[in-house]
Design a protein around this motif. Structure first.
Motif, PDB file in Angstrom:
ATOM      1  N   SER A 122       0.821  -1.210   0.000  1.00  0.00           N
ATOM      2  CA  SER A 122       0.000   0.000   0.000  1.00  0.00           C
ATOM      3  C   SER A 122       0.852   1.256   0.000  1.00  0.00           C
ATOM      4  CB  SER A 122      -0.932   0.018   1.220  1.00  0.00           C
ATOM      5  OG  SER A 122      -1.635   1.246   1.265  1.00  0.00           O
ATOM      6  N   THR A 125       0.811   5.713   6.091  1.00  0.00           N
ATOM      7  CA  THR A 125       1.800   4.789   6.655  1.00  0.00           C
ATOM      8  C   THR A 125       1.396   4.280   8.037  1.00  0.00           C
ATOM      9  OG1 THR A 125       3.588   5.844   5.444  1.00  0.00           O
ATOM     10  CG2 THR A 125       4.226   4.512   7.320  1.00  0.00           C
ATOM     11  N   MET A 178      -1.334   1.827   7.707  1.00  0.00           N
ATOM     12  CA  MET A 178      -0.762   0.598   7.135  1.00  0.00           C
ATOM     13  C   MET A 178      -0.129  -0.236   8.251  1.00  0.00           C
ATOM     14  SD  MET A 178       0.078  -0.960   4.312  1.00  0.00           S
ATOM     15  CE  MET A 178       1.308  -2.105   3.706  1.00  0.00           C
ATOM     16  N   MET A 179       0.596   0.429   9.159  1.00  0.00           N
ATOM     17  CA  MET A 179       1.226  -0.284  10.282  1.00  0.00           C
ATOM     18  C   MET A 179       0.150  -0.839  11.208  1.00  0.00           C
ATOM     19  SD  MET A 179       4.644   1.737  11.400  1.00  0.00           S
ATOM     20  CE  MET A 179       3.941   3.346  11.653  1.00  0.00           C
ATOM     21  N   SER A 209      -1.616  -3.787   9.650  1.00  0.00           N
ATOM     22  CA  SER A 209      -0.726  -4.956   9.643  1.00  0.00           C
ATOM     23  C   SER A 209      -0.678  -5.594  11.021  1.00  0.00           C
ATOM     24  CB  SER A 209       0.692  -4.533   9.225  1.00  0.00           C
ATOM     25  OG  SER A 209       0.676  -3.954   7.944  1.00  0.00           O
ATOM     26  N   ILE A 232      10.331  -0.678  10.340  1.00  0.00           N
ATOM     27  CA  ILE A 232      10.346  -0.497   8.878  1.00  0.00           C
ATOM     28  C   ILE A 232      11.787  -0.620   8.389  1.00  0.00           C
ATOM     29  CG2 ILE A 232       9.935   1.122   6.986  1.00  0.00           C
ATOM     30  CD1 ILE A 232       7.683   2.348   8.650  1.00  0.00           C
ATOM     31  N   GLY A 241       9.505   0.112  -2.191  1.00  0.00           N
ATOM     32  CA  GLY A 241       8.755   0.099  -0.946  1.00  0.00           C
ATOM     33  C   GLY A 241       9.612  -0.424   0.176  1.00  0.00           C
ATOM     34  N   LEU A 248       7.462  -3.755   6.362  1.00  0.00           N
ATOM     35  CA  LEU A 248       7.284  -3.636   7.812  1.00  0.00           C
ATOM     36  C   LEU A 248       7.638  -5.005   8.380  1.00  0.00           C
ATOM     37  CD1 LEU A 248       6.238  -1.933  10.239  1.00  0.00           C
ATOM     38  CD2 LEU A 248       4.009  -2.989   9.851  1.00  0.00           C
ATOM     39  N   SER A 261       4.164  -7.276   4.533  1.00  0.00           N
ATOM     40  CA  SER A 261       3.472  -6.001   4.404  1.00  0.00           C
ATOM     41  C   SER A 261       4.477  -4.984   3.870  1.00  0.00           C
ATOM     42  CB  SER A 261       2.965  -5.613   5.800  1.00  0.00           C
ATOM     43  OG  SER A 261       2.649  -4.254   5.862  1.00  0.00           O
ATOM     44  N   ILE A 294       5.272  -1.176   2.605  1.00  0.00           N
ATOM     45  CA  ILE A 294       4.824   0.216   2.666  1.00  0.00           C
ATOM     46  C   ILE A 294       5.483   1.017   1.549  1.00  0.00           C
ATOM     47  CG2 ILE A 294       4.867   2.310   4.082  1.00  0.00           C
ATOM     48  CD1 ILE A 294       4.988   0.481   6.549  1.00  0.00           C
TER      49      ILE A 294
END
Lengths: 330, 330
Positions: free
Chosen positions: A100, A104, A107-108, A111, A126, A284, A287, A294, A296
């Protein structure tokens, strides 16, 4: 066939550039992709391209999370947000990884909430791959997931970064360093000095000692460990000065006709240089530490970065990054 | 006449380049200098130059502190080390300021032991002036004196940096920012978030909020506050990437004859650029918060940097930096 879920609604250029990047990955690498987002909008974008039908599917998500929304709150409230649905596809096994370019923090949160953590990990980090002048990658972990970290969490980052370098970057016995203000074990803040000791005692890591930020891109190490505050500041300092210098070069090279002529001659060289340092090459940042893959992407990602991120996610899956991380932390 | 004490034995190129730099400052700016070190060696160097006799004196010091020696211990043990004697000259009022390119830690220890701290200051901080592409200076404090700092100590750095920008850099109402990972007050590690609140409540400071490292050299602020660990890492990251980029440019510009020819045409432009970013322009970094003017030079300082540092020390004295700091902290 392991499919990669892509959040079609996340990022400044969604859904156009996201769908385009995903299609590019499908066509050039034969990777299977699940596009998650407004089915109507995604199908509209897909009509622009021709691609192998069996490699792209669409999963509808009725909501999306904006860049300015509160990460944890929005993920909890919007159960049908595209990036949450994408994370859930990984949890259920329908997708092997997800990508994605959206918020951010969200997204974390998605996840963490959907996938949970690998046993032994308190906080995911990350991992950013720095493109370096010598062409060798260096992994910076944590580059921004957690602003504060305890010494033992830095050690966890060391294991995660090492597993990532081994599996995805194919580095046999990754050399792991601690980012500090001097090479001696006594140099650093309290947390770093304690982490140095812990890393020295960790027999199953190839610990190379401290590294200074001055040699971040030239040191003979593969993984550089720091907390997310320091990592994020370091990363953005590097970005900022690189941008400033390139701007200064442009200005200096157009100051008079002679220089402008010289500038035309050296332009291909400067372009090659900019390409070497281009962050979108890596597409990207994973994570690491959550129980699934995942990836980012930067909010400003265009098709090329998205394509590379999908490629990256695919590599992480086929190289068994997850298994390598789990085994490393046993 | 306020004299500036110069540690003639400190730095990689001592005493040759140190003495040369001091003499240059005397000749070009009419500043009075006391050279501290081995009288025999210093006099030998001085014989190479002609200068107004009344503006240079020599104070003998029988010892010196090496770059690798333990700061506090060596300062305590070597009472007659050149940088300790130089600090003592400031304490006794024989000199108005002192400059050293020697062991940074020892320089800090000698400044603290001999001069003490300004009331209200718990820990002094090193202020580094960043040369920025737009030609405007930005002050980074603390750039390495203390690896750990509490929120209230970051606030103290803000006052010190502001007083320095006002007096030495002649900035009327310096805008002070906090280095963090986002502009919102909620962004940062625990200490930074707390410091943000304290700075917002400090009515007598022109607090401009958070600044990210990406815009360290372009933001519309004059003073950037952080702890010494983050500051040192940021500074060295900037140095490292600038060096790496200049190296890459050189390499790219010699790859083929056409580019090499273009390279010759653009060389003056690149030189102008390098000059803009040249740290030795500023010559040294003041240790702010001690009760006297103490200027720390890079160990690799040559005559030019030393000359600028002496000039800088003189400016700090004539602009009443010390009084400004004291009043700011009342």
């Amino acid at each position: 066939m392991r499919m990669i879920a892509v959040d079609a609604m996340g990022g400044d250029y969604a859904p156009e550039e996201i769908v385009k990047g995903a299609v590019d990955a499908v066509i050039s690498d034969g990777i299977g992709v699940i596009l998650v987002g407004s089915e109507k909008q995604v199908r509209e974008e897909l009509r622009k391209y021709s691609y192998p039908d069996n490699l792209i599917s669409v999963v509808h998500a009725s909501e999306s999370i904006g860049m300015g929304e509160h990460p944890a709150k929005s993920v909890r409230r919007k159960k049908d947000a595209s990036l949450v649905v994408a994370a859930r596809l990984v949890k259920s096994g329908q997708a092997a990884a997800f990508v994605s370019a959206g918020n951010t923090g969200a997204m974390m949160a998605a996840s963490l909430f959907e996938l949970g953590r690998i046993p032994g990990i308190e906080r995911p980090g990350i991992a950013t791959v720095l493109p370096c002048p010598d062409g060798l990658p260096r992994v910076l972990i944590d580059s921004g997931a957690n602003a504060d970290a305890k010494a033992r969490q830095l050690v966890q980052f060391a294991y995660l970064g090492s597993a990532f370098a081994k599996s995805v970057l194919k580095i046999e016995d990754p050399r792991v360093a601690l980012l500090s203000v001097g090479s001696e074990s006594s140099k650093g803040n309290e947390v770093v000095i304690e982490a140095h000791q812990l890393l020295q005692d960790a027999g199953d890591l190839n610990f190379a000692g401290n590294v200074e930020s001055r040699e971040l891109m030239t040191a003979g190490v593969d993984v550089v460990v720091c907390d997310g505050f320091v990592g994020n500041i370091t990363l953005k300092a590097v970005e900022g000065i690189a941008t400033a210098l390139m701007g200064m070069i442009k200005e200096e090279l157009t100051k008079n006709p002679l220089r402008a002529f010289g500038g035309i001659l050296v332009k291909p060289g400067l372009k090659e240089m900019a390409k070497k340092m281009d962050y979108s090459e890596y597409g990207g940042a994973p994570l690491l530490g959550v129980n699934g893959i995942s990836i980012i992407c930067h909010g400003t990602s265009r098709a090329r970065a998205v394509k590379n991120a999908v490629h990256y996610a695919h590599q992480a899956v086929t190289s068994d990054l997850l298994g390598m991380m789990r085994r490393g932390l046993e």
